[in-house]
Design a protein around this motif. Structure first.
Motif, PDB file in Angstrom:
ATOM      1  N   LEU A   1       0.815  -1.226   0.000  1.00  9.38           N
ATOM      2  CA  LEU A   1       0.000   0.000   0.000  1.00  9.38           C
ATOM      3  C   LEU A   1       0.843   1.269   0.000  1.00  9.38           C
ATOM      4  O   LEU A   1       0.503   2.250  -0.671  1.00  9.38           O
ATOM      5  N   TRP A   2       1.938   1.273   0.766  1.00 10.46           N
ATOM      6  CA  TRP A   2       2.777   2.487   0.797  1.00 10.46           C
ATOM      7  C   TRP A   2       3.327   2.816  -0.603  1.00 10.46           C
ATOM      8  O   TRP A   2       3.075   3.913  -1.119  1.00 10.46           O
ATOM      9  N   PRO A   3       4.046   1.875  -1.270  1.00  7.73           N
ATOM     10  CA  PRO A   3       4.547   2.231  -2.603  1.00  7.73           C
ATOM     11  C   PRO A   3       3.420   2.496  -3.604  1.00  7.73           C
ATOM     12  O   PRO A   3       3.524   3.404  -4.443  1.00  7.73           O
TER      13      PRO A   3
ATOM     14  N   MET B   1      18.888  10.093  16.409  1.00 14.02           N
ATOM     15  CA  MET B   1      17.574  10.669  16.706  1.00 14.02           C
ATOM     16  C   MET B   1      17.790  11.932  17.540  1.00 14.02           C
ATOM     17  O   MET B   1      18.465  11.900  18.562  1.00 14.02           O
ATOM     18  N   ILE B   2      17.230  13.036  17.106  1.00 17.15           N
ATOM     19  CA  ILE B   2      17.439  14.319  17.772  1.00 17.15           C
ATOM     20  C   ILE B   2      16.237  14.603  18.681  1.00 17.15           C
ATOM     21  O   ILE B   2      15.106  14.295  18.307  1.00 17.15           O
ATOM     22  N   SER B   3      16.476  15.223  19.823  1.00 10.01           N
ATOM     23  CA  SER B   3      15.352  15.568  20.713  1.00 10.01           C
ATOM     24  C   SER B   3      14.459  16.615  20.032  1.00 10.01           C
ATOM     25  O   SER B   3      14.898  17.320  19.109  1.00 10.01           O
TER      26      SER B   3
ATOM     27  N   GLN C   1      21.883  16.860   7.049  1.00  9.14           N
ATOM     28  CA  GLN C   1      20.822  15.908   6.720  1.00  9.14           C
ATOM     29  C   GLN C   1      20.614  14.938   7.886  1.00  9.14           C
ATOM     30  O   GLN C   1      21.485  14.143   8.211  1.00  9.14           O
ATOM     31  N   ILE C   2      19.429  15.058   8.508  1.00  7.30           N
ATOM     32  CA  ILE C   2      19.043  14.111   9.563  1.00  7.30           C
ATOM     33  C   ILE C   2      18.246  13.005   8.876  1.00  7.30           C
ATOM     34  O   ILE C   2      17.207  13.270   8.256  1.00  7.30           O
ATOM     35  N   GLY C   3      18.713  11.780   8.983  1.00  4.57           N
ATOM     36  CA  GLY C   3      18.010  10.660   8.340  1.00  4.57           C
ATOM     37  C   GLY C   3      17.655   9.610   9.372  1.00  4.57           C
ATOM     38  O   GLY C   3      18.527   8.936   9.912  1.00  4.57           O
TER      39      GLY C   3
ATOM     40  N   GLY D   1      17.852  19.219   6.173  1.00  4.34           N
ATOM     41  CA  GLY D   1      16.896  18.226   5.671  1.00  4.34           C
ATOM     42  C   GLY D   1      16.610  17.251   6.802  1.00  4.34           C
ATOM     43  O   GLY D   1      17.541  16.825   7.489  1.00  4.34           O
ATOM     44  N   VAL D   2      15.340  16.945   7.034  1.00  5.01           N
ATOM     45  CA  VAL D   2      14.960  16.016   8.115  1.00  5.01           C
ATOM     46  C   VAL D   2      13.955  15.016   7.542  1.00  5.01           C
ATOM     47  O   VAL D   2      12.858  15.407   7.114  1.00  5.01           O
ATOM     48  N   ASP D   3      14.344  13.764   7.501  1.00  6.07           N
ATOM     49  CA  ASP D   3      13.461  12.781   6.877  1.00  6.07           C
ATOM     50  C   ASP D   3      13.637  11.413   7.500  1.00  6.07           C
ATOM     51  O   ASP D   3      14.732  11.045   7.916  1.00  6.07           O
ATOM     52  N   ARG D   4      12.557  10.619   7.507  1.00  2.00           N
ATOM     53  CA  ARG D   4      12.746   9.189   7.643  1.00  2.00           C
ATOM     54  C   ARG D   4      13.487   8.743   6.390  1.00  2.00           C
ATOM     55  O   ARG D   4      13.294   9.323   5.308  1.00  2.00           O
ATOM     56  N   LEU D   5      14.321   7.716   6.514  1.00  2.00           N
ATOM     57  CA  LEU D   5      15.078   7.265   5.338  1.00  2.00           C
ATOM     58  C   LEU D   5      14.144   6.430   4.458  1.00  2.00           C
ATOM     59  O   LEU D   5      14.124   5.206   4.514  1.00  2.00           O
TER      60      LEU D   5
HETATM   61  C1  GDG Z   1       3.274  10.495   7.085  1.00  2.00           C
HETATM   62  C2  GDG Z   1       3.162  10.993   5.631  1.00  2.00           C
HETATM   63  C3  GDG Z   1       2.331  13.175   6.492  1.00  2.00           C
HETATM   64  C4  GDG Z   1      12.057  12.885  12.019  1.00  2.00           C
HETATM   65  N1  GDG Z   1      13.316  12.744  12.487  1.00  2.00           N
HETATM   66  C5  GDG Z   1      13.292  13.191  13.754  1.00  2.00           C
HETATM   67  C6  GDG Z   1      11.994  13.618  14.063  1.00  2.00           C
HETATM   68  N2  GDG Z   1      11.247  13.407  12.973  1.00  2.00           N
HETATM   69  C7  GDG Z   1       9.813  13.752  12.874  1.00  2.00           C
HETATM   70  C8  GDG Z   1       9.609  15.069  12.149  1.00  2.00           C
HETATM   71  C9  GDG Z   1       8.142  14.939  11.701  1.00  2.00           C
HETATM   72  C10 GDG Z   1       7.989  13.437  11.498  1.00  2.00           C
HETATM   73  O1  GDG Z   1       9.112  12.792  12.118  1.00  2.00           O
HETATM   74  C11 GDG Z   1       7.979  13.071  10.017  1.00  2.00           C
HETATM   75  O2  GDG Z   1       6.756  13.492   9.486  1.00  2.00           O
HETATM   76  P1  GDG Z   1       6.520  13.693   7.928  1.00  2.00           P
HETATM   77  O3  GDG Z   1       5.213  14.354   7.742  1.00  2.00           O
HETATM   78  O4  GDG Z   1       7.661  14.461   7.363  1.00  2.00           O
HETATM   79  O5  GDG Z   1       6.587  12.256   7.254  1.00  2.00           O
HETATM   80  P2  GDG Z   1       6.050  10.732   7.504  1.00  2.00           P
HETATM   81  O6  GDG Z   1       6.713  10.120   8.680  1.00  2.00           O
HETATM   82  O7  GDG Z   1       6.304  10.035   6.210  1.00  2.00           O
HETATM   83  O8  GDG Z   1       4.487  10.852   7.785  1.00  2.00           O
HETATM   84  C12 GDG Z   1       3.340  12.491   5.566  1.00  2.00           C
HETATM   85  C13 GDG Z   1       2.355  12.565   7.881  1.00  2.00           C
HETATM   86  O9  GDG Z   1       2.201  11.139   7.822  1.00  2.00           O
HETATM   87  C14 GDG Z   1       1.234  13.122   8.757  1.00  2.00           C
HETATM   88  O10 GDG Z   1      -0.006  12.961   8.137  1.00  2.00           O
HETATM   89  O11 GDG Z   1       2.684  14.544   6.577  1.00  2.00           O
HETATM   90  O12 GDG Z   1       3.141  12.953   4.249  1.00  2.00           O
HETATM   91  O13 GDG Z   1       4.120  10.353   4.801  1.00  2.00           O
HETATM   92  O14 GDG Z   1       7.264  15.324  12.716  1.00  2.00           O
HETATM   93  O15 GDG Z   1       9.862  16.127  13.003  1.00  2.00           O
HETATM   94  N3  GDG Z   1      11.644  14.142  15.258  1.00  2.00           N
HETATM   95  C15 GDG Z   1      12.628  14.242  16.199  1.00  2.00           C
HETATM   96  N4  GDG Z   1      13.918  13.832  15.976  1.00  2.00           N
HETATM   97  C16 GDG Z   1      14.294  13.309  14.783  1.00  2.00           C
HETATM   98  O16 GDG Z   1      15.471  12.953  14.617  1.00  2.00           O
HETATM   99  N5  GDG Z   1      12.320  14.775  17.386  1.00  2.00           N
END
Ligand code: GDG
Length: 518
Positions: free
Chosen positions: A122-124, A390-392, A346-348, A311-315
Motif C-alpha cells: 500500500l505504501w509504494p 535521533m534528535i530531541s 541531513q538528519i536521516g 533536511g529532516v526525513d525518515r530514510l
Molecule cells: C506520514 C506521511 C504526512 C524525524 N526525524 C526526527 C523527528 N522526525 C519527525 C519530524 C516529523 C515526522 O518525524 C515526520 O513526518 P513527515 O510528515 O515528514 O513524514 P512521515 O513520517 O512520512 O508521515 C506524511 C504525515 O504522515 C502526517 O499525516 O505529513 O506525508 O508520509 O514530525 O519532526 N523528530 C525528532 N527527531 C528526529 O530525529 N524529534
C-alpha cells in the motif's frame, strides 16, 4: 476507567467547543501507539513517546477528552504494564489521562500485516512507486485478520453513538469490519457509530490504483466510513474516481464529494494536517535548543559563519534525499562561490529496515553523501553533514531555527510535516523553505516557498542558488506569510476541522451525541 467530562473552565477555544460535542465518545485507532513501554539498560521499565506529528498532536486532544486509543503494543515491556483487558492509563504522570488499549501481533503477523501489505504494497502503491510494490501472497490474510482485531477492539470500546476516528493505510479494511460487527440496524445507517478515517498518504490516480491486488476490498473497507479525509483536494478527487471505476455499484457525486455504496453514503473531504506551531516556536527559543545547536556545530565541524541548509526525513525512498544531494552537487560544481559557504545538515531517521527497498535506499543516501563530500570537502569544511542520530524535539526545533534554509524535496508525500515545523520554528529573521511540488504541503504553502521538481536537477540547483541569494526583504515577506498560515492552521485547528466535518454530517440526531444527551 470511568469517563470524565470536560471541565467547564476549559471550554474556551474553538477546538474545545467541538470537543465538547464529540469529546467523551472519541475512540482513536492507529497502528502506531502514542506511548511505548520498554526495558532500560538497568532492567527498569521506561516510557517512550515515539516521534512524529500525528501521535503528539492527537495525544494532546485525547488528554482533554479521556477517550480510548487503540494501537499495536510494539514495546518490549508493553505487556507488563497493561491490566487484564490490555489497557493502560496514559500519560504515566499528570492529571489528564486517557486509556491506551493495546493489541498484540506475533512476528509473522508483523511481517504480513505491517511489512507485507502496509509497507510493501500500500505504501509504494499510494506513492505511485509501482516498481517497488511487492506481491503480497499470504500476507493479505494477516492484514485482513489484524484489521478485524482492530475492528473488534473498536466495537468493544464504543457504543452506538460514539465517534471512531481511524488513521491511515494500515487499517483500510477495519471500517467495514466494524460495521459487520456492530450493524444492529442495517436499514438505518444513522443509528450507527460514526466512523471517520484520515488517510495520511497520497491517494493515487485510478491508473495507478488499478494495480492494487485487492482494490475492491480496500475501497469497500474504506466505504464503511461516514467520512474519509485526505490532506488535499487532489487526493479526494483521485479517491472518488477510483471508487467510480473500481466498484461497479458505487454511485459518485463529484460535486458533493460523496460515494454511496452498499446503502451507506461516505463523505470525502480534504483536511490538511497542521503542526503544534506554538510549542515548536517555544522549543526553538529554549536554552536547550541553543545549547544543542552550539554543540552540534562544534562537534560536527560546522564553522559559526557557515550557512546551514537542513533536511529532516525518515530514510524513505519517497523523501527525495538522493535527488537533494544530486542538486547540491550540481550547485557546488556550477557555482563554486558556494563552496565553503554552505553545509547541508541531513538528519536521516532509520525506517522499515526489514524491507530490501529501504536498505538499498539507505545505502544510496550514504553513497551520495560520500560522493559529494569526496568531491568538494576541504580541511575545514564539508558540504554534507549526515547523521542517523535521533534528535530531541528541542534540538530539532533549534536546528530548524539555526538553519538558513530547509530543503524538503520528496518525490511524493501526503503532506510533509517537516516543512511546517521548519516554518513554525523561525523567529523574526526567518529562513527560506525550498519545497517539492510533489508534497501535499506544497498545495497549501507553495506560493511562499522556492518550489522545486525533485528530478529536475538543473532547476533544483538553480532553486538552491535562489534560496541562498534571497534578499532579506523577500525572506521576511515570505516568512511572515508562511508563519501566518502555519499558526492559523495548526494541529488544533486540524482536529477542529475533522471533528467539525463529522459533526456536520447531518445524521438524523445531529451525528455525534452532545454532552447534554448523556
Ligand atoms: C506520514 C506521511 C504526512 C524525524 N526525524 C526526527 C523527528 N522526525 C519527525 C519530524 C516529523 C515526522 O518525524 C515526520 O513526518 P513527515 O510528515 O515528514 O513524514 P512521515 O513520517 O512520512 O508521515 C506524511 C504525515 O504522515 C502526517 O499525516 O505529513 O506525508 O508520509 O514530525 O519532526 N523528530 C525528532 N527527531 C528526529 O530525529 N524529534
Amino acid at each position: 476507567m470511568e469517563r470524565t467530562h470536560l471541565r467547564a473552565d476549559r471550554v474556551e477555544t474553538g477546538l474545545d467547543r467541538v470537543l465538547a460535542t464529540a469529546g467523551d465518545d472519541l475512540v482513536v485507532a492507529s497502528n502506531r501507539q502514542p506511548y511505548r513501554h520498554d526495558y532500560g539498560d538497568d532492567g527498569d521499565v521506561t516510557v517512550d513517546r515515539p516521534a512524529g506529528g500525528l501521535t503528539a498532536g492527537l495525544d494532546a486532544v485525547m488528554r482533554r477528552v479521556s477517550g480510548t486509543w487503540i494501537a499495536w503494543g510494539d514495546g518490549d515491556a508493553d505487556a507488563t504494564v497493561v491490566d487484564g483487558d490490555d489497557r493502560v492509563t496514559v500519560p504515566p504522570d499528570g492529571d489528564d489521562t486517557y486509556t491506551l488499549q493495546r493489541l498484540w501481533l506475533d512476528d509473522s503477523e508483523v511481517e504480513g500485516y505491517y511489512y507485507g501489505v502496509s509497507n510493501r504494497v500500500l505504501w509504494p502503491l499510494c506513492h505511485a512507486a509501482l516498481g517497488t510494490v511487492e506481491g503480497c501472497g499470504d500476507a493479505w490474510a494477516d492484514y485482513r485478520r489484524i484489521n478485524d482485531q482492530f475492528a473488534a477492539e473498536m466495537a468493544a470500546a464504543s457504543g452506538p453513538d460514539h465517534l471512531l476516528w481511524l488513521h491511515d493505510y494500515h487499517l483500510a479494511l477495519a471500517p467495514r469490519q466494524v460495521r459487520e460487527r456492530t450493524d444492529d440496524a442495517p436499514d438505518d445507517p444513522a443509528a450507527d457509530r460514526t466512523l471517520a478515517h484520515t488517510w495520511h498518504i497520497p491517494w493515487p490516480s485510478w491508473d495507478t490504483f488499478r494495480a492494487c491486488p485487492h482494490r475492491e476490498e480496500i475501497l469497500d473497507g474504506l466505504l464503511g466510513n461516514d467520512v474519509v479525509l485526505f490532506h488535499v483536494p487532489r487526493y479526494c478527487e483521485n479517491f472518488l474516481r477510483c471508487a467510480e471505476r473500481g466498484l461497479s455499484d458505487a454511485e459518485i457525486d463529484h460535486e458533493a464529494g460523496t460515494v454511496t455504496h452498499r446503502g451507506r453514503t461516505t463523505t470525502v473531504r480534504a483536511a490538511p494536517m497542521g503542526v503544534p506551531a506554538d510549542s515548536i516556536r517555544e522549543q526553538a527559543g529554549s536554552m536547550e535548543a541553543a545549547g544543542f545547536c552550539a554543540a552540534f556545530r562544534k562537534n560536527r565541524g560546522i564553522d559559526r559563519d557557515t550557512r546551514v541548509a537542513v533536511g529532516v526525513d525518515r530514510l524513505d525512498y519517497t523523501k527525495g534525499i538522493v535527488e537533494r544531494l544530486d542538486a547540491l552537487e550540481r550547485l557546488l560544481a556550477e557555482r563554486p562561490r558556494w563552496r565553503g559557504e554552505v553545509t547541508l545538515v541531513q538528519i536521516g531517521t532509520e525506517s522499515r529496515s526489514n524491507i530490501d527497498a529501504y536498505r538499498r535506499y539507505q545505502q544510496r543516501v550514504e553513497d551520495a553523501v560520500e560522493r559529494v563530500n569526496d568531491r568538494f570537502a576541504t580541511d575545514d569544511w564539508r558540504p554534507v553533514v549526515y547523521t542517523t542520530d535521533m534528535i530531541s524535539n528541542e534540538g530539532l526545533a533549534g536546528l530548524y531555527r539555526e538553519s538558513d534554509l530547509a530543503v524538503v524535496s520528496p518525490v511524493r508525500d501526503g503532506m510533509n510535516l517537516v516543512a511546517q515545523e521548519y516554518v513554525a520554528a523561525q523567529d523574526d529573521d526567518p529562513g527560506v523553505l525550498v519545497l517539492s511540488d510533489q508534497a501535499g504541503a506544497h498545495d497549501v504553502l507553495g506560493e511562499w516557498t522556492v518550489s522545486v521538481r525533485p528530478h529536475d536537477t538543473v532547476g533544483f540547483a538553480d532553486a538552491l542558488d535562489e534560496a541562498l541569494s534571497m534578499s532579506e526583504h523577500e525572506r521576511r515577506r515570505r516568512g511572515n506569510a508562511l508563519s501566518d498560515y502555519v499558526t492559523d492552521n495548526d494541529i488544533e485547528s486540524w482536529v477542529g476541522t475533522v471533528l467539525g466535518t463529522v459533526a456536520n454530517l447531518g445524521h438524523a440526531d445531529g451525528g455525534v451525541t452532545t454532552r447534554a444527551d448523556h
